[in-house]
Design a protein around this motif. Structure first.
Motif, PDB file in Angstrom:
ATOM      1  N   ILE A  79       2.406  22.518   5.176  1.00  0.00           N
ATOM      2  CA  ILE A  79       3.048  21.810   6.283  1.00  0.00           C
ATOM      3  C   ILE A  79       3.732  22.828   7.173  1.00  0.00           C
ATOM      4  CG2 ILE A  79       5.138  21.324   4.940  1.00  0.00           C
ATOM      5  CD1 ILE A  79       5.253  18.574   6.435  1.00  0.00           C
ATOM      6  N   TYR A  80       3.657  22.601   8.498  1.00  0.00           N
ATOM      7  CA  TYR A  80       4.158  23.615   9.424  1.00  0.00           C
ATOM      8  C   TYR A  80       5.142  23.053  10.442  1.00  0.00           C
ATOM      9  CZ  TYR A  80      -0.080  25.626   7.507  1.00  0.00           C
ATOM     10  OH  TYR A  80      -1.047  26.049   6.647  1.00  0.00           O
ATOM     11  N   SER A  81       5.183  21.713  10.603  1.00  0.00           N
ATOM     12  CA  SER A  81       6.079  21.115  11.584  1.00  0.00           C
ATOM     13  C   SER A  81       6.902  20.017  10.930  1.00  0.00           C
ATOM     14  CB  SER A  81       5.279  20.562  12.762  1.00  0.00           C
ATOM     15  OG  SER A  81       4.297  19.664  12.329  1.00  0.00           O
ATOM     16  N   ASN A  82       8.037  19.716  11.542  1.00  0.00           N
ATOM     17  CA  ASN A  82       8.931  18.704  11.000  1.00  0.00           C
ATOM     18  C   ASN A  82       8.221  17.352  10.855  1.00  0.00           C
ATOM     19  OD1 ASN A  82      11.351  20.127  10.609  1.00  0.00           O
ATOM     20  ND2 ASN A  82      11.881  19.943  12.774  1.00  0.00           N
ATOM     21  N   GLY A  83       8.599  16.626   9.804  1.00  0.00           N
ATOM     22  CA  GLY A  83       8.032  15.311   9.598  1.00  0.00           C
ATOM     23  C   GLY A  83       7.256  15.234   8.303  1.00  0.00           C
ATOM     24  N   ASP A  84       6.356  14.264   8.244  1.00  0.00           N
ATOM     25  CA  ASP A  84       5.571  14.003   7.051  1.00  0.00           C
ATOM     26  C   ASP A  84       4.119  14.380   7.269  1.00  0.00           C
ATOM     27  OD1 ASP A  84       7.228  10.880   5.992  1.00  0.00           O
ATOM     28  OD2 ASP A  84       7.959  12.921   6.292  1.00  0.00           O
ATOM     29  N   LYS A  85       3.489  14.806   6.186  1.00  0.00           N
ATOM     30  CA  LYS A  85       2.055  15.050   6.188  1.00  0.00           C
ATOM     31  C   LYS A  85       1.488  14.452   4.913  1.00  0.00           C
ATOM     32  CE  LYS A  85      -1.435  18.722   6.167  1.00  0.00           C
ATOM     33  NZ  LYS A  85      -1.661  20.185   6.154  1.00  0.00           N
ATOM     34  N   GLU A  86       0.496  13.576   5.066  1.00  0.00           N
ATOM     35  CA  GLU A  86      -0.038  12.855   3.923  1.00  0.00           C
ATOM     36  C   GLU A  86      -1.458  13.317   3.619  1.00  0.00           C
ATOM     37  OE1 GLU A  86       0.745   8.620   3.984  1.00  0.00           O
ATOM     38  OE2 GLU A  86      -1.170   8.216   2.990  1.00  0.00           O
TER      39      GLU A  86
END
Lengths: 107, 114
Positions: A50-57
């Protein structure tokens, strides 16, 4: 000294539950964040980046990043006994690893 | 591709002996990394190479450790003389690039120094 901190566990969850793994890092300029899974006696393998703020599913896995709080987490939904392993948080380039959280999923 | 290959898989030696660990990265990968893993210190980066050139060896614990990469398909990590506190699992990993590229780890060499 760049540091990555994880709760060593063990974290025990029942089968089918959500497992939540957490990681904090010291370098505010960090840009790249990774979760590796390591089975006992085996080598680490990448499961999420993951590279940016927030969620990655990705399937049952969700990575969450909050750069302001310098915090990364990994959620494993519908945990299975096969998810029992040590999960390593890694930050930046080249990678700095936390010591890992041992997860045990109880059938 | 066969993945990252390391040899030997297990090594038992006596204090004071020279130990040589070997690694063959994935073909086409420009970066090669050597790590050491212990219960106390976790997974630590020792040194990494880009196109066979050592870029950062600040993780090498002391002068007893040395690493070379004579060509794109082979690297060695040498410990001379070995000490019991060097007992650990040593991993080699390779990647196409730094940053957003996945690192692929070899199976590791389990070293025990008596």
């Amino acid at each position: 000294q760049k540091e990555v901190e994880q709760n060593s566990g063990p974290l025990s969850v029942p089968e089918g539950a959500i497992a939540s793994l957490n990681c904090t890092y010291s370098d505010r300029g960090s840009q790249s964040f990774f979760w590796y899974r390591q089975y006992s006696g085996k080598s680490p393998e990448l499961i999420m980046s993951i590279y940016s703020n927030g969620d990655k599913e990705d399937g049952r896995f969700t990575a969450q990043l909050n750069k302001a709080s310098q915090y990364v987490s990994l959620l494993i939904r519908d945990s299975q006994p096969s998810d029992s392993a040590t999960y390593l948080c890694a930050v930046n380039t080249p990678l700095v690893f936390g010591k890992g959280t041992r997860l045990s999923v109880i059938a | 591709d066969a993945g990252v290959i390391q040899s030997p898989r297990h090594e038992v030696t006596e204090m004071g002996q020279e130990v040589t660990l070997r690694c063959k990265p994935i073909s086409g990968h420009d970066y090669l990394f050597w790590y050491r893993q212990t219960m106390m210190r976790g997974l630590e980066l020792l040194i990494y190479f880009n196109n066979n050139v050592p870029i950062d060896d600040s993780g090498m614990p002391e002068d007893r450790f040395s690493a070379k990469m004579p060509n794109a398909s082979f690297s060695t990590l040498k410990i001379q003389p070995s000490e019991p506190r060097d007992s650990a699992v040593y991993f080699c990993a390779s990647s196409l690039a730094l940053g957003e590229e996945t690192q692929y780890f070899g199976p590791g060499t389990r070293l025990l120094v008596l």
